[in-house]
Design a protein around this motif. Structure first.
Motif, PDB file in Angstrom:
ATOM      1  N   LEU A   1       0.960  -0.971   0.064  1.00 40.32           N
ATOM      2  CA  LEU A   1       0.267  -0.165  -0.124  1.00 40.32           C
ATOM      3  C   LEU A   1       0.932   1.206  -0.194  1.00 40.32           C
ATOM      4  O   LEU A   1       1.895   1.272   0.612  1.00 40.32           O
ATOM      5  CB  LEU A   1      -0.770   0.229   1.425  1.00 40.32           C
ATOM      6  N   LYS A   2       0.324   2.280  -0.369  1.00 41.04           N
ATOM      7  CA  LYS A   2       1.202   3.360  -0.476  1.00 41.04           C
ATOM      8  C   LYS A   2       0.639   4.656   0.933  1.00 41.04           C
ATOM      9  O   LYS A   2      -0.302   4.072   1.055  1.00 41.04           O
ATOM     10  CB  LYS A   2       0.722   4.178  -1.824  1.00 41.04           C
ATOM     11  N   PRO A   3       1.014   5.321   1.020  1.00 40.19           N
ATOM     12  CA  PRO A   3       0.187   6.458   1.365  1.00 40.19           C
ATOM     13  C   PRO A   3      -0.954   6.841   0.840  1.00 40.19           C
ATOM     14  O   PRO A   3      -0.651   6.922  -0.386  1.00 40.19           O
ATOM     15  CB  PRO A   3       1.456   7.643   2.109  1.00 40.19           C
ATOM     16  N   PRO A   4      -1.447   7.929   1.383  1.00 39.69           N
ATOM     17  CA  PRO A   4      -1.013   8.335   2.833  1.00 39.69           C
ATOM     18  C   PRO A   4      -1.816   6.980   4.341  1.00 39.69           C
ATOM     19  O   PRO A   4      -1.949   7.237   5.366  1.00 39.69           O
ATOM     20  CB  PRO A   4      -2.380   9.508   2.934  1.00 39.69           C
ATOM     21  N   MET A   5      -2.216   5.585   3.419  1.00 40.43           N
ATOM     22  CA  MET A   5      -2.395   5.198   4.780  1.00 40.43           C
ATOM     23  C   MET A   5      -0.985   4.402   5.633  1.00 40.43           C
ATOM     24  O   MET A   5       0.137   4.258   5.435  1.00 40.43           O
ATOM     25  CB  MET A   5      -1.981   3.085   3.871  1.00 40.43           C
ATOM     26  N   GLY A   6      -1.949   5.102   7.166  1.00 40.44           N
ATOM     27  CA  GLY A   6      -0.787   4.675   7.865  1.00 40.44           C
ATOM     28  C   GLY A   6      -0.306   3.675   8.453  1.00 40.44           C
ATOM     29  O   GLY A   6      -0.828   3.896  10.026  1.00 40.44           O
ATOM     30  N   PHE A   7      -0.186   2.860   8.009  1.00 38.08           N
ATOM     31  CA  PHE A   7       0.230   1.644   8.418  1.00 38.08           C
ATOM     32  C   PHE A   7       0.947   1.705   9.754  1.00 38.08           C
ATOM     33  O   PHE A   7       1.082   0.849  10.066  1.00 38.08           O
ATOM     34  CB  PHE A   7       0.205   0.373   7.476  1.00 38.08           C
ATOM     35  N   ALA A   8       2.069   2.428   9.923  1.00 30.77           N
ATOM     36  CA  ALA A   8       3.030   2.601  10.448  1.00 30.77           C
ATOM     37  C   ALA A   8       2.150   2.846  11.928  1.00 30.77           C
ATOM     38  O   ALA A   8       3.179   2.945  12.548  1.00 30.77           O
ATOM     39  CB  ALA A   8       4.356   3.129  10.062  1.00 30.77           C
ATOM     40  N   TRP A   9       1.643   3.683  12.036  1.00 30.52           N
ATOM     41  CA  TRP A   9       0.842   4.788  12.962  1.00 30.52           C
ATOM     42  C   TRP A   9       0.117   2.886  13.589  1.00 30.52           C
ATOM     43  O   TRP A   9      -0.129   3.345  14.600  1.00 30.52           O
ATOM     44  CB  TRP A   9       0.020   5.431  12.704  1.00 30.52           C
ATOM     45  N   TYR A  10      -0.594   2.233  13.061  1.00 31.27           N
ATOM     46  CA  TYR A  10      -0.772   1.432  13.092  1.00 31.27           C
ATOM     47  C   TYR A  10      -1.020   0.490  13.700  1.00 31.27           C
ATOM     48  O   TYR A  10      -1.213  -0.809  14.099  1.00 31.27           O
ATOM     49  CB  TYR A  10      -2.512   1.056  12.292  1.00 31.27           C
ATOM     50  N   ALA A  11       1.079   0.511  13.266  1.00 31.70           N
ATOM     51  CA  ALA A  11       1.232  -0.901  13.759  1.00 31.70           C
ATOM     52  C   ALA A  11       1.656  -1.356  15.107  1.00 31.70           C
ATOM     53  O   ALA A  11       1.537  -2.989  15.401  1.00 31.70           O
ATOM     54  CB  ALA A  11       2.745  -1.156  13.603  1.00 31.70           C
ATOM     55  N   ARG A  12       0.781  -0.518  16.494  1.00 31.21           N
ATOM     56  CA  ARG A  12       0.896  -0.729  17.588  1.00 31.21           C
ATOM     57  C   ARG A  12       0.079  -1.198  18.184  1.00 31.21           C
ATOM     58  O   ARG A  12       0.112  -1.575  19.596  1.00 31.21           O
ATOM     59  CB  ARG A  12       2.360   0.253  17.396  1.00 31.21           C
ATOM     60  N   MET A  13      -1.037  -1.355  17.270  1.00 31.06           N
ATOM     61  CA  MET A  13      -2.662  -1.781  17.686  1.00 31.06           C
ATOM     62  C   MET A  13      -2.305  -2.897  18.038  1.00 31.06           C
ATOM     63  O   MET A  13      -1.685  -4.277  17.763  1.00 31.06           O
ATOM     64  CB  MET A  13      -3.877  -1.805  16.653  1.00 31.06           C
ATOM     65  N   THR A  14      -3.543  -2.919  19.684  1.00 29.78           N
ATOM     66  CA  THR A  14      -3.153  -4.072  20.133  1.00 29.78           C
ATOM     67  C   THR A  14      -4.421  -5.252  19.357  1.00 29.78           C
ATOM     68  O   THR A  14      -5.312  -5.364  18.684  1.00 29.78           O
ATOM     69  CB  THR A  14      -4.081  -4.538  21.296  1.00 29.78           C
ATOM     70  N   ASP A  15      -3.967  -6.744  19.751  1.00 28.80           N
ATOM     71  CA  ASP A  15      -4.947  -7.929  19.256  1.00 28.80           C
ATOM     72  C   ASP A  15      -6.234  -7.190  19.366  1.00 28.80           C
ATOM     73  O   ASP A  15      -6.633  -7.204  18.587  1.00 28.80           O
ATOM     74  CB  ASP A  15      -4.289  -8.676  19.218  1.00 28.80           C
ATOM     75  N   GLY A  16      -6.442  -7.094  20.358  1.00 27.28           N
ATOM     76  CA  GLY A  16      -8.394  -7.195  20.633  1.00 27.28           C
ATOM     77  C   GLY A  16      -8.288  -5.551  19.753  1.00 27.28           C
ATOM     78  O   GLY A  16      -9.715  -5.949  19.175  1.00 27.28           O
ATOM     79  N   ASP A  17      -7.922  -4.755  19.751  1.00 23.43           N
ATOM     80  CA  ASP A  17      -8.318  -2.957  19.060  1.00 23.43           C
ATOM     81  C   ASP A  17      -8.833  -3.728  17.364  1.00 23.43           C
ATOM     82  O   ASP A  17      -8.848  -3.159  16.350  1.00 23.43           O
ATOM     83  CB  ASP A  17      -7.381  -2.947  18.989  1.00 23.43           C
ATOM     84  N   LEU A  18      -7.557  -4.613  17.212  1.00 20.96           N
ATOM     85  CA  LEU A  18      -7.176  -4.823  15.626  1.00 20.96           C
ATOM     86  C   LEU A  18      -8.567  -6.160  15.357  1.00 20.96           C
ATOM     87  O   LEU A  18      -9.271  -5.744  14.866  1.00 20.96           O
ATOM     88  CB  LEU A  18      -6.089  -6.179  15.154  1.00 20.96           C
ATOM     89  N   ASP A  19      -8.949  -7.113  15.907  1.00 19.49           N
ATOM     90  CA  ASP A  19     -10.009  -7.836  15.998  1.00 19.49           C
ATOM     91  C   ASP A  19     -11.530  -6.906  16.290  1.00 19.49           C
ATOM     92  O   ASP A  19     -12.258  -7.024  15.535  1.00 19.49           O
ATOM     93  CB  ASP A  19      -9.937  -8.989  17.393  1.00 19.49           C
ATOM     94  N   ALA A  20     -11.166  -5.924  16.758  1.00 21.93           N
ATOM     95  CA  ALA A  20     -12.931  -5.074  16.621  1.00 21.93           C
ATOM     96  C   ALA A  20     -12.590  -4.042  15.841  1.00 21.93           C
ATOM     97  O   ALA A  20     -13.971  -4.832  15.105  1.00 21.93           O
ATOM     98  CB  ALA A  20     -12.331  -4.230  17.583  1.00 21.93           C
TER      99      ALA A  20
END
Length: 187
Positions: free
Chosen positions: A156-175
């Protein structure tokens, strides 16, 4: 403070997406204020803005008022909350007449972004089996969110903020995945 009005009485520009923050829980809003108050003050006198067009602030449907802590225990509602404050639907919903078309195209993608990365078009994140992420596994979706890698392995290219979301918890990603699965399919 009146919605969207600074203490000086001047309307905030719509580039400040405060419509997406109406959903903040009281606890999270207090945490943001505490963080901002912890940062060193910086002098920055700016001119009073002059707006040459009407100010419109988009608010995702269902995000018109703060959520409460009890609602956040429901994975789908928690996912909606996280998707809203992360601005996912701001980029992944097309605009019509310069306004986000939440009513007809929520999550459909199609917005074009240009920058030093070139051109990037937001993808369809609805449950559509071919055009969206309906045929993606939960792991595929999480990898796109946190690593910026699509189901087919392309980046994926920016502006997708995957680097910002990389520290999300498993529970938050599941949600988040649980909520995205509820988005009606759009072509």
């Amino acid at each position: 403070m009146t919605e969207g009005i600074r203490p000086t009485g001047v309307q905030l520009a719509s580039i400040m997406p405060y419509g997406f923050y109406k959903v903040f829980t009281a606890r999270d809003l207090d945490a943001v204020v505490a963080y901002l108050r912890s940062t060193p003050a910086v002098g920055n006198k700016v001119e009073t803005p002059v707006y040459k067009a009407a100010i419109h602030v988009d608010v995702p449907p269902g995000a018109e008022k703060p959520m409460n802590e009890a609602e956040l225990r429901d994975p789908i509602k928690r996912g909606f909350y996280l998707v809203t404050i992360a601005h996912c639907l701001e980029c992944h919903t097309p605009k019509v007449n310069d306004r986000l078309d939440f009513a007809n195209s929520l999550g459909k993608g199609g917005q074009t972004f240009r920058g030093p990365f070139g051109e990037s078009v937001s993808r369809n994140i609805t449950s559509h089996q071919e055009k969206g992420i309906g045929a993606w596994s939960d792991a595929d979706i999480k990898r796109a969110i946190t690593e910026g890698i699509r189901k087919d392995g392309s980046r994926l290219k920016p502006p997708m903020g995957f680097a910002w979301y990389a520290r999300m918890t498993d529970g938050d990603l599941d949600a988040v995945v649980a909520y995205l699965r509820t988005l009606p399919p759009k072509e």
